[in-house]
Design a protein around this motif. Structure first.
Motif, PDB file in Angstrom:
ATOM      1  N   ARG A  75       0.838  -1.197   0.000  1.00 54.92           N
ATOM      2  CA  ARG A  75       0.000   0.000   0.000  1.00 54.92           C
ATOM      3  C   ARG A  75       0.880   1.256   0.000  1.00 54.92           C
ATOM      4  O   ARG A  75       1.991   1.251   0.530  1.00 54.92           O
ATOM      5  CB  ARG A  75      -0.909   0.037   1.232  1.00 54.92           C
ATOM      6  N   ARG A  76       0.347   2.330  -0.573  1.00 55.44           N
ATOM      7  CA  ARG A  76       1.110   3.577  -0.636  1.00 55.44           C
ATOM      8  C   ARG A  76       1.506   4.056   0.757  1.00 55.44           C
ATOM      9  O   ARG A  76       2.586   4.617   0.946  1.00 55.44           O
ATOM     10  CB  ARG A  76       0.272   4.644  -1.356  1.00 55.44           C
ATOM     11  N   SER A  77       0.653   3.852   1.739  1.00 53.31           N
ATOM     12  CA  SER A  77       0.976   4.290   3.100  1.00 53.31           C
ATOM     13  C   SER A  77       2.210   3.568   3.637  1.00 53.31           C
ATOM     14  O   SER A  77       2.998   4.146   4.401  1.00 53.31           O
ATOM     15  CB  SER A  77      -0.220   4.048   4.035  1.00 53.31           C
ATOM     16  N   ARG A 121      -2.311  -5.292  -6.628  1.00 50.73           N
ATOM     17  CA  ARG A 121      -2.715  -3.905  -6.397  1.00 50.73           C
ATOM     18  C   ARG A 121      -2.471  -3.087  -7.657  1.00 50.73           C
ATOM     19  O   ARG A 121      -1.492  -3.309  -8.369  1.00 50.73           O
ATOM     20  CB  ARG A 121      -1.894  -3.330  -5.234  1.00 50.73           C
ATOM     21  N   ASP A 122      -3.379  -2.158  -7.936  1.00 54.19           N
ATOM     22  CA  ASP A 122      -3.189  -1.255  -9.063  1.00 54.19           C
ATOM     23  C   ASP A 122      -2.116  -0.236  -8.681  1.00 54.19           C
ATOM     24  O   ASP A 122      -2.289   0.493  -7.702  1.00 54.19           O
ATOM     25  CB  ASP A 122      -4.498  -0.541  -9.402  1.00 54.19           C
ATOM     26  N   ASP A 124      -1.311   2.515  -9.912  1.00 60.77           N
ATOM     27  CA  ASP A 124      -1.656   3.920 -10.145  1.00 60.77           C
ATOM     28  C   ASP A 124      -2.641   4.466  -9.110  1.00 60.77           C
ATOM     29  O   ASP A 124      -2.441   5.558  -8.573  1.00 60.77           O
ATOM     30  CB  ASP A 124      -2.226   4.084 -11.555  1.00 60.77           C
ATOM     31  N   ASP A 125      -3.712   3.710  -8.818  1.00 63.20           N
ATOM     32  CA  ASP A 125      -4.691   4.229  -7.862  1.00 63.20           C
ATOM     33  C   ASP A 125      -4.583   3.608  -6.473  1.00 63.20           C
ATOM     34  O   ASP A 125      -5.330   3.968  -5.564  1.00 63.20           O
ATOM     35  CB  ASP A 125      -6.118   4.072  -8.396  1.00 63.20           C
ATOM     36  N   ASP A 126      -3.644   2.651  -6.290  1.00 67.11           N
ATOM     37  CA  ASP A 126      -3.339   2.057  -4.987  1.00 67.11           C
ATOM     38  C   ASP A 126      -4.477   1.184  -4.450  1.00 67.11           C
ATOM     39  O   ASP A 126      -4.486   0.842  -3.275  1.00 67.11           O
ATOM     40  CB  ASP A 126      -2.996   3.154  -3.972  1.00 67.11           C
ATOM     41  N   ARG A 127      -5.414   0.801  -5.282  1.00 65.60           N
ATOM     42  CA  ARG A 127      -6.511  -0.040  -4.836  1.00 65.60           C
ATOM     43  C   ARG A 127      -6.211  -1.512  -5.094  1.00 65.60           C
ATOM     44  O   ARG A 127      -5.505  -1.840  -6.049  1.00 65.60           O
ATOM     45  CB  ARG A 127      -7.803   0.338  -5.573  1.00 65.60           C
ATOM     46  N   PRO A 128      -6.749  -2.417  -4.249  1.00 59.88           N
ATOM     47  CA  PRO A 128      -6.596  -3.843  -4.537  1.00 59.88           C
ATOM     48  C   PRO A 128      -7.152  -4.175  -5.917  1.00 59.88           C
ATOM     49  O   PRO A 128      -8.209  -3.672  -6.316  1.00 59.88           O
ATOM     50  CB  PRO A 128      -7.408  -4.511  -3.427  1.00 59.88           C
ATOM     51  N   ALA A 129      -6.449  -5.012  -6.653  1.00 59.31           N
ATOM     52  CA  ALA A 129      -6.872  -5.324  -8.024  1.00 59.31           C
ATOM     53  C   ALA A 129      -8.106  -6.214  -8.052  1.00 59.31           C
ATOM     54  O   ALA A 129      -8.877  -6.190  -9.007  1.00 59.31           O
ATOM     55  CB  ALA A 129      -5.730  -5.995  -8.779  1.00 59.31           C
ATOM     56  N   ARG A 130      -8.285  -7.042  -7.017  1.00 54.08           N
ATOM     57  CA  ARG A 130      -9.446  -7.936  -6.910  1.00 54.08           C
ATOM     58  C   ARG A 130      -9.579  -8.849  -8.137  1.00 54.08           C
ATOM     59  O   ARG A 130     -10.675  -9.059  -8.656  1.00 54.08           O
ATOM     60  CB  ARG A 130     -10.738  -7.141  -6.699  1.00 54.08           C
TER      61      ARG A 130
END
Length: 215
Positions: A75-77, A121-122, A124-130
């Motif tokens: 994660r970006r964090s 994870r994507d 670019d947008d830091d979201r799980p790719a699922r």
């Protein structure tokens, strides 16, 4: 001192696939994949070369799984906890190496679990790719690219590794000032000796102009 022989990227890709021939025969018998790593400091260099390896394999009638380390980021964090320029974070906590092992490298070597997760994870947008786990056929060539692939945590998880040997000066010319990757790459080289452990080593001072090292 190693001899450097200029080689085109496409010829280098063909050489990688040729070196995988015996490994592919064994993998088909065992019901597993062959896991090949293209190890280099910058995704802009490893990605296109790994794509050429995949294309050469497909042209030779070999099935391909294409995996990018940048699709398995923390994660970006986590990545930015100590600032964007932190060298140790860039080396230790940028890519989620445990997830790459768990979701890709280990199941591709297990006949009972032969499959892989395309993305965690994507980037670019830091979201799980699922994305769902995809099945793989026995004898498929899994081409993985990214940095630090010969780090000790991944020992034994790749069957053949092509290492792109790039100097600190060349890396610094290729990235913005303050980018942590040259420092992280220097730590990687000092701690793991990737050039001494890789199956193939290429001098990669200039994109598109590799030189195969031997001797």
């Amino acid at each position: 001192m190693p001899t450097a022989t200029p080689v085109s990227p496409s010829a280098l890709a063909g050489l990688v696939v040729s070196r995988c021939g015996p490994l592919l025969d064994t993998a088909r018998e065992r019901g597993v994949a062959v896991r090949v790593g293209v190890d280099g400091a910058l995704d802009d260099t490893t990605g296109p070369l790994a794509d050429l390896v995949a294309e050469a394999a497909l042209a030779a009638g070999v099935g391909v799984v294409r995996v990018r380390a940048r699709d398995f980021l923390h994660r970006r964090s986590v990545r930015l906890e100590h600032g964007a320029g932190d060298v140790d974070t860039a080396y230790e906590r940028w890519v989620d190496w445990a997830a790459l092992q768990r979701e890709v490298l280990e199941p591709l070597a297990d006949p009972a679990r032969l499959g892989w997760l395309p993305r965690l994870r994507d980037p670019d947008d830091d979201r799980p790719a699922r994305e769902a786990v995809r099945p793989a056929a026995p004898g498929v060539l899994a081409v993985v690219d990214g940095p630090y692939l010969l780090r000790w945590e991944l020992a034994g998880d790749l069957d053949l590794v092509l290492h792109l040997d790039t100097s600190d000066a060349a890396l610094r010319r290729a990235v913005p000032e303050g980018d942590p990757r040259p420092g992280a790459w220097r730590r990687y080289v000092e701690e793991t000796d990737p050039a001494g452990r890789a199956d193939l080593v290429v001098r990669a001072e200039h994109p598109g102009r590799p030189a195969l090292l031997s001797g």
